[in-house]
Design a protein around this motif. Structure first.
Motif: not given
Length: 114
Positions: A90-94
Protein backbone atom coordinates in the motif's frame (compact mmCIF):
# COMPACT_ATOMS: atom_id res chain seq x y z
CA UNK A 1 -22.87 0.75 14.11
CA UNK A 2 -21.71 1.49 10.58
CA UNK A 3 -22.33 4.94 9.17
CA UNK A 4 -21.45 6.76 6.00
CA UNK A 5 -18.09 8.48 6.00
CA UNK A 6 -17.77 12.17 5.29
CA UNK A 7 -15.52 12.75 2.28
CA UNK A 8 -13.69 16.07 2.06
CA UNK A 9 -11.78 17.50 -0.90
CA UNK A 10 -8.02 17.09 -0.95
CA UNK A 11 -6.30 19.94 0.89
CA UNK A 12 -4.42 22.55 -1.09
CA UNK A 13 -0.70 22.06 -1.31
CA UNK A 14 -0.53 18.27 -1.62
CA UNK A 15 2.47 17.26 -3.70
CA UNK A 16 1.33 16.80 -7.32
CA UNK A 17 2.80 13.29 -7.51
CA UNK A 18 0.96 12.25 -4.35
CA UNK A 19 -2.27 13.77 -5.57
CA UNK A 20 -1.87 11.95 -8.88
CA UNK A 21 -1.21 8.64 -7.13
CA UNK A 22 -4.29 9.03 -4.96
CA UNK A 23 -6.47 9.81 -7.95
CA UNK A 24 -4.86 6.92 -9.84
CA UNK A 25 -5.95 4.63 -7.01
CA UNK A 26 -9.50 5.90 -7.41
CA UNK A 27 -9.39 8.12 -4.30
CA UNK A 28 -11.11 11.44 -4.98
CA UNK A 29 -11.12 12.88 -1.46
CA UNK A 30 -10.26 12.13 2.15
CA UNK A 31 -12.45 10.89 4.94
CA UNK A 32 -12.71 13.38 7.78
CA UNK A 33 -10.32 11.43 10.04
CA UNK A 34 -7.74 11.23 7.24
CA UNK A 35 -7.90 14.98 6.62
CA UNK A 36 -7.62 15.68 10.35
CA UNK A 37 -4.58 13.38 10.58
CA UNK A 38 -2.95 15.18 7.69
CA UNK A 39 -3.29 18.48 9.56
CA UNK A 40 -2.44 17.13 13.02
CA UNK A 41 0.63 18.25 14.91
CA UNK A 42 2.09 16.04 17.62
CA UNK A 43 0.66 12.78 18.88
CA UNK A 44 -2.49 11.39 17.33
CA UNK A 45 -4.61 8.33 18.02
CA UNK A 46 -7.11 6.96 15.52
CA UNK A 47 -9.52 4.20 16.50
CA UNK A 48 -11.72 3.16 13.60
CA UNK A 49 -12.97 -0.19 12.29
CA UNK A 50 -11.19 -2.35 9.74
CA UNK A 51 -11.12 -0.92 6.20
CA UNK A 52 -11.88 2.62 7.33
CA UNK A 53 -8.79 4.25 5.87
CA UNK A 54 -6.31 4.22 8.75
CA UNK A 55 -3.41 3.51 6.38
CA UNK A 56 -3.96 6.81 4.58
CA UNK A 57 -4.42 8.58 7.90
CA UNK A 58 -0.91 7.73 9.06
CA UNK A 59 0.87 7.32 5.71
CA UNK A 60 -0.18 10.54 3.94
CA UNK A 61 1.52 12.92 6.40
CA UNK A 62 4.73 10.88 6.25
CA UNK A 63 4.78 10.52 2.47
CA UNK A 64 3.95 14.21 2.05
CA UNK A 65 6.90 15.13 4.26
CA UNK A 66 9.29 12.71 2.55
CA UNK A 67 8.41 14.13 -0.86
CA UNK A 68 9.33 17.59 0.47
CA UNK A 69 12.46 16.52 2.37
CA UNK A 70 14.89 14.72 0.04
CA UNK A 71 17.00 13.36 2.91
CA UNK A 72 14.06 12.48 5.16
CA UNK A 73 13.54 9.02 6.64
CA UNK A 74 10.61 7.23 8.25
CA UNK A 75 10.25 3.95 10.10
CA UNK A 76 6.97 2.09 10.53
CA UNK A 77 6.86 -0.77 13.03
CA UNK A 78 4.18 -3.43 12.68
CA UNK A 79 3.26 -6.23 15.10
CA UNK A 80 3.28 -8.96 12.44
CA UNK A 81 5.22 -9.68 9.27
CA UNK A 82 1.99 -10.28 7.33
CA UNK A 83 0.67 -6.82 8.23
CA UNK A 84 4.01 -5.23 7.41
CA UNK A 85 4.09 -6.86 3.97
CA UNK A 86 0.48 -5.86 3.29
CA UNK A 87 1.20 -2.26 4.25
CA UNK A 88 4.43 -2.29 2.22
CA UNK A 89 2.42 -2.79 -0.96
CA UNK A 90 0.00 0.00 0.00
CA UNK A 91 2.79 2.43 0.86
CA UNK A 92 4.57 1.71 -2.41
CA UNK A 93 1.31 2.32 -4.25
CA UNK A 94 0.98 5.71 -2.59
CA UNK A 95 4.59 6.77 -2.99
CA UNK A 96 5.18 5.55 -6.53
CA UNK A 97 8.73 5.75 -7.85
CA UNK A 98 9.66 8.94 -6.00
CA UNK A 99 10.47 7.18 -2.71
CA UNK A 100 12.29 3.99 -1.79
CA UNK A 101 10.12 1.90 0.51
CA UNK A 102 11.53 -1.37 1.84
CA UNK A 103 10.81 -3.95 4.51
CA UNK A 104 13.39 -4.88 7.11
CA UNK A 105 12.73 -8.24 8.70
CA UNK A 106 14.09 -11.77 8.87
CA UNK A 107 13.40 -12.30 5.17
CA UNK A 108 15.29 -9.20 4.06
CA UNK A 109 18.42 -10.23 2.16
CA UNK A 110 21.61 -9.33 3.98
CA UNK A 111 22.84 -7.06 1.19
CA UNK A 112 19.57 -5.07 1.24
CA UNK A 113 19.73 -4.55 5.03
CA UNK A 114 22.58 -2.07 4.78
Amino acid sequence: PAREGTVLPFPDGLHPDLLGRLRGLGIEGLYRHQAQALDARGDLMIATPTSSGKTLAYALPVIRTLLQEPFGRALFVYPTKALARDQLDRLRGLAGDRLVIEAYDGDTHRARRT
